[in-house]
Design a protein around this motif. Structure first.
Motif, short mmCIF file in Angstrom:
data_model
loop_
_atom_site.label_atom_id
_atom_site.label_comp_id
_atom_site.label_asym_id
_atom_site.label_seq_id
_atom_site.Cartn_x
_atom_site.Cartn_y
_atom_site.Cartn_z
N ILE A 284 0.86 -1.13 -0.11
CA ILE A 284 -0.11 0.15 -0.17
C ILE A 284 0.98 1.18 0.07
CG2 ILE A 284 -2.04 -1.14 1.05
CD1 ILE A 284 -0.96 0.13 3.86
N GLY A 285 2.20 0.93 0.30
CA GLY A 285 2.95 2.13 0.24
C GLY A 285 3.20 2.96 -1.23
N THR A 286 3.21 2.09 -1.97
CA THR A 286 3.33 2.93 -3.38
C THR A 286 2.23 3.90 -3.79
OG1 THR A 286 4.43 0.63 -4.16
CG2 THR A 286 3.47 2.27 -5.90
N TYR A 287 0.91 3.55 -3.37
CA TYR A 287 -0.08 4.52 -3.67
C TYR A 287 -0.01 5.55 -2.81
CZ TYR A 287 -1.44 0.36 -6.31
OH TYR A 287 -1.50 -0.86 -7.09
N LEU A 288 0.61 5.35 -1.60
CA LEU A 288 0.47 6.32 -0.41
C LEU A 288 1.70 7.35 -0.99
CD1 LEU A 288 -0.16 4.52 2.74
CD2 LEU A 288 -1.59 6.04 1.68
N ALA A 289 2.93 6.67 -1.39
CA ALA A 289 3.75 7.62 -1.67
C ALA A 289 3.52 8.35 -3.12
CB ALA A 289 5.03 6.78 -1.94
N ILE A 310 -0.80 7.05 -14.07
CA ILE A 310 -0.69 6.02 -14.68
C ILE A 310 0.72 5.12 -14.28
CG2 ILE A 310 -0.53 5.20 -17.10
CD1 ILE A 310 -2.39 7.37 -17.66
N PHE A 311 1.89 5.96 -14.30
CA PHE A 311 3.01 5.57 -14.22
C PHE A 311 3.25 4.86 -12.77
CE2 PHE A 311 7.46 5.64 -12.73
CZ PHE A 311 8.20 5.12 -13.87
N GLN A 316 3.91 -0.18 -10.19
CA GLN A 316 3.60 -1.28 -9.05
C GLN A 316 3.35 -2.72 -9.60
OE1 GLN A 316 3.47 -0.87 -5.84
NE2 GLN A 316 2.57 -2.87 -5.36
N GLN A 317 2.68 -2.81 -10.69
CA GLN A 317 2.61 -4.31 -11.30
C GLN A 317 3.79 -4.82 -11.79
OE1 GLN A 317 -0.50 -5.37 -10.93
NE2 GLN A 317 -0.94 -3.32 -9.96
N LEU A 323 9.99 -7.73 -10.53
CA LEU A 323 11.13 -7.26 -9.71
C LEU A 323 11.18 -7.97 -8.27
CD1 LEU A 323 13.56 -5.53 -9.72
CD2 LEU A 323 12.12 -3.49 -8.82
N GLN A 324 10.14 -7.77 -7.55
CA GLN A 324 10.05 -8.09 -6.23
C GLN A 324 10.30 -9.64 -6.11
OE1 GLN A 324 6.82 -7.01 -4.09
NE2 GLN A 324 7.12 -8.22 -2.15
#
Length: 417
Positions: A284-289, A310-311, A316-317, A323-324
């Motif tokens: 959830i940190g990606t959307y908060l950041a 969009i980026f 995130q996907q 990557l993860q």
């Protein structure tokens, strides 16, 4: 006169065989019988129950009073586990463990202080810019309202109305009264950070001594299990921190390229913000950041804010599916769904602290329990791979029936010929 025997006692007549002897009168109840007495164990049981209730209430009160300290110790313990690999490597090369812990902690402190300094300067500059441009923004809004609704508003009238409004006066009073509360919270936060730093330093510097003290009260079989669990926790926590740091670097570089290409101000600071927050608040940190760069981009152009959104979603996907898994397969090795659930559960239990330590805690527990779970070879069944066994369709049955009919027809022709 009743008959007597030679001793002078009254003779007792024996009832005939099969007759019931007469019963005497019941004894008089003087209130001192056994049924009216209190059991001897009942007072002791009541005293013991009251004592247990008192001890439980006292322990519950002490737990609520010390829950802040316990959370600080928990954070400090995971920080000590995170820096344990670096401290162990430096101490293995001949450096004193206390000095190695100090150098690693000081480097981490410099990085954190630099991050918040850059972020604070960016926010301060952006707030000053918004304040300086507020009259221009207000003029554009007034012009739009006058044009759309055919009104005759002026900026001077709006400013005077705001300056003499009751709302502004109450807000100023509340802000003045809340200065003391803000100062108290800031001092409390600094004291909490100092407590966490001291405990993490002691845990990391005295790690071997702490393990010896813990193992000294356990039998040899349990000592091996405790040391194994400690080693797994160090590996998982350190691996989690280092893999997240690498992904934060990659995320920051990717977002910096986008923000710089769009001409967004404070692109380096925003990239560092996105990289750190998106990785150390997983899933959830990606959307908060991404909310802060979107807000800054919106001040430049609403279209730029859309491009940033969009980026963020696309990256995130890419991070979740490509990557993860490659970076964390050898360190944390936890499924993304389990990671998401652990973050939600940790947040519900301990708030932001639980969100930070949820993944390394679950990874440690999973690795520790995996050593005691017996596994078997899986049978080679199509259903294991997600393939269901399907029956014959109508077309297949029609073809098989047509084949039988042709076979019989050919056989009858051969017999008639």
């Amino acid at each position: 006169m009743a008959p007597t025997d030679e001793t002078g006692q009254v003779a007792r007549h024996t009832p005939p065989l099969g007759a019931t002897p007469p019963t005497g009168p019941p004894p008089a109840d003087d209130g001192a019988g056994q049924g009216a007495r209190m059991p001897r164990w009942l007072p002791r049981a009541m005293v013991l129950a009251l004592a247990l209730i008192g001890v439980f209430q006292l322990g519950l009160w002490a737990f609520h009073q010390l829950i802040g300290l316990l959370l600080n110790i928990l954070i400090a313990f995971f920080l000590a586990l995170a820096i344990e690999p670096a401290v162990s490597r430096m101490s293995a090369r001949g450096m004193r463990r206390g000095l190695a812990t100090f150098l690693v902690s000081f480097g981490l402190l410099i990085v954190v202080a630099g991050f918040f300094t850059l972020l604070g300067s960016m926010l301060a500059g952006q707030i000053i810019k918004m304040i300086e441009g507020f009259p221009e923004y207000l003029d554009s809004v007034i012009n739009w309202v006058n044009t759309t609704f055919h009104t005759d508003l002026r900026r001077v009238d709006i400013q005077e109305g705001l300056l003499h409004s009751e709302w502004l006066r109450k807000y100023a009073q509340n802000s003045a009264a809340g200065v003391l509360d803000v100062s108290t919270q800031v001092l409390g936060g600094l004291f909490r950070l100092l407590t966490i730093a001291l405990f993490s330093f002691y845990f990391a510097a005295d790690g071997p001594r702490l393990r010896r003290a813990l193992c000294s009260v356990l039998p040899p079989a349990r000592q091996a299990e405790v040391l194994r669990a400690w080693e797994i926790a160090v590996d998982k926590t350190g691996g989690y921190l280092y893999s997240r740091g690498l992904m934060a670097l990659i995320s920051g570089v990717a977002h910096y390229v986008l923000l710089e290409a769009l001409g967004i101000p404070y692109a380096p600071v925003l990239a560092v913000w996105v990289g750190v927050v998106s990785q150390f608040l997983p899933t959830i940190g990606t959307y908060l950041a991404g909310a802060l760069p979107m807000l800054i981009a919106f001040t430049v152009s609403p279209l730029y804010a859309l491009w940033v959104l969009i980026f963020v979603v696309v990256y995130q996907q890419f991070e979740n599916y490509m990557l993860q898994p490659k970076l964390t397969s050898k360190t944390v090795d936890i499924h993304p769904a389990v990671a998401f659930g652990s973050v939600i559960a940790g947040t519900a239990l301990l708030g932001a602290v639980g969100a930070l330590i949820a993944i390394p805690a679950v990874a440690t527990l999973q690795a520790f329990l995996g050593a005691y779970v017996k596994r078997y070879d899986v049978t080679d069944d199509p259903r294991v791979h997600g393939h269901r066994e399907r029956g014959e369709g109508p077309l297949t049955r029609a073809r098989r029936l047509w084949g039988r009919v042709r076979h019989r027809r050919d056989g009858s022709r051969a017999e008639s010929g």
